[in-house]
Design a protein around this motif. Structure first.
Motif, mmCIF file in Angstrom:
data_model
loop_
_atom_site.group_PDB
_atom_site.id
_atom_site.type_symbol
_atom_site.label_atom_id
_atom_site.label_comp_id
_atom_site.label_asym_id
_atom_site.label_seq_id
_atom_site.Cartn_x
_atom_site.Cartn_y
_atom_site.Cartn_z
ATOM 1 N N GLY A 83 0.812 -1.219 0.000
ATOM 2 C CA GLY A 83 0.000 0.000 0.000
ATOM 3 C C GLY A 83 0.840 1.261 0.000
ATOM 4 O O GLY A 83 0.554 2.213 -0.743
ATOM 5 N N PHE A 84 1.905 1.286 0.808
ATOM 6 C CA PHE A 84 2.746 2.482 0.861
ATOM 7 C C PHE A 84 3.527 2.654 -0.444
ATOM 8 O O PHE A 84 3.710 3.779 -0.922
ATOM 9 N N ARG A 85 3.985 1.544 -1.014
ATOM 10 C CA ARG A 85 4.711 1.618 -2.291
ATOM 11 C C ARG A 85 3.827 2.217 -3.382
ATOM 12 O O ARG A 85 4.289 3.009 -4.209
ATOM 13 N N ALA A 86 2.542 1.845 -3.380
ATOM 14 C CA ALA A 86 1.609 2.378 -4.370
ATOM 15 C C ALA A 86 1.426 3.883 -4.215
ATOM 16 O O ALA A 86 1.046 4.576 -5.168
ATOM 17 N N ASN A 87 1.705 4.400 -3.026
ATOM 18 C CA ASN A 87 1.581 5.839 -2.766
ATOM 19 C C ASN A 87 2.926 6.558 -2.821
ATOM 20 O O ASN A 87 3.029 7.721 -2.417
ATOM 21 N N GLY A 88 3.972 5.849 -3.307
ATOM 22 C CA GLY A 88 5.272 6.487 -3.477
ATOM 23 C C GLY A 88 6.148 6.527 -2.246
ATOM 24 O O GLY A 88 7.104 7.311 -2.192
ATOM 25 N N TYR A 89 5.852 5.680 -1.263
ATOM 26 C CA TYR A 89 6.634 5.664 -0.029
ATOM 27 C C TYR A 89 7.377 4.337 0.121
ATOM 28 O O TYR A 89 6.848 3.264 -0.178
#
Length: 331
Positions: A83-89
């Motif tokens: 989820g965080f990767r999908a938001n650029g984190y």
């Protein structure tokens, strides 16, 4: 290769390269493409920590869990990281173990990395004694802190959790409705979640006008086979006819015990697990279990983190209702 080299090779100012790195709109598309092309050609990777000095963010979330070999925690980490990767984190993971002093050490370590937020994965971080939670309260004064399946009422601390008490209460009442009269509640630890599940079991007995008998609640933190053997010994003290387990692995132990005793499942002996994990379908009959909707809880946590970063209001407690998954170990 650094930002100065990139600016020289691209024929632009250092400030322009910086604006491209920071995603600023005050750069023409032609110039942006030229700078990005030079970066690609030279293999330049920006230093996220240096960028953080100017942006006040390194686009990184700190994840803390007790034990990443635990199936429940590993699954939660997978959902969160995705989820965080999908938001650029990006994510930094620390496995803290269960000792308070080691947890405190790792929390200090993760804060020193200047992460944008911290997510506590699992309810074991919320201690029963308020003073033992002070280090979490102090951390929340520095960055937003989020907790999966635990609750702490303090500023800048946000929790998403399953209604464990309500789920176990409903499961226990169902077993009585099915004709079973001597349920055993089996749990692994006195974590926040474990305490809520025990409360739900006791509340069900209270609703039914009963009191907990001696040996009706059993804490076991051993392997599946060791727990199975312990249940055989425990049966001599309390002749239980059904089990509500705090997780599916404990329920599998009860399943193996019932099979060894040649009880007919689910007519003579009933079992309800918790978490709706993969092990619930690795026995015959398959386990009825409580689905605590972990994927939804993790998704909600990621959403709450992003909302906080965007300046939106987020409740400090989000309670999720569980679902009962009926399979072959209940009527």
């Amino acid at each position: 290769m650094n930002i100065y080299d990139i600016s020289k090779k691209a024929g632009v100012s250092i400030a322009t390269v910086s604006r491209v790195l920071n995603g600023s709109e005050n750069v023409s598309e032609k110039t942006r493409k030229k700078v990005l092309a030079v970066m690609k050609e030279t293999g330049y990777t920006p230093n996220v920590f240096a960028r953080g000095l100017t942006n006040n963010t390194i686009q990184t979330i700190g994840l803390l869990c007790a034990d990443c070999s635990d199936h429940f925690l590993a699954t939660a980490i997978s959902y969160l990281e995705r989820g965080f990767r999908a938001n650029g984190y990006d994510c930094i993971l620390c496995c803290t173990g269960y000792e308070l002093s080691i947890r405190q050490k790792y929390l200090r370590l993760i804060l020193s990395k200047k992460v944008d937020a911290i997510v506590l994965v699992g309810s074991t971080f919320i201690e029963n004694h308020p003073s033992d939670n002070q280090y979490l309260i102090d951390a929340a004064l520095q960055v937003p802190v989020f907790c999966i399946n635990g609750f702490l009422d303090t500023e800048n601390f946000y929790c998403t959790l399953c209604d464990d008490a309500g789920a176990v209460r409903s499961a226990a009442i169902k077993l009585f409705d099915d004709g079973f009269t001597k349920p055993l509640f089996l749990y692994r630890s006195a974590s926040y979640s474990g305490r809520q599940k025990e409360r739900g079991f006791l509340n069900a007995l209270e609703i039914l006008g009963l009191s907990a008998e001696p040996n009706q609640i059993l804490c076991m933190n051993t392997s599946i086979d060791a727990t199975k053997s312990a249940l055989a010994a425990h049966y001599q003290q309390f002749a239980f006819d059904c089990v509500i387990a705090g997780d599916d692995e404990l329920a599998v132990s009860a399943h193996k015990f019932a099979k060894a005793q040649e009880f007919r499942i689910p007519d003579e002996f009933s079992i309800i697990g918790y978490n709706n994990s993969k092990v619930a379908v690795c026995c015959e009959p398959e386990l009825s279990t409580i689905d605590n909707r972990l994927e939804y809880i993790c998704g909600n946590t990621v959403e709450n983190v992003m909302n906080i970063f965007n300046g939106q209001a987020v409740p400090n407690k989000t309670m999720v209702s569980a679902c009962f998954i009926r399979r072959g170990t209940t009527k």
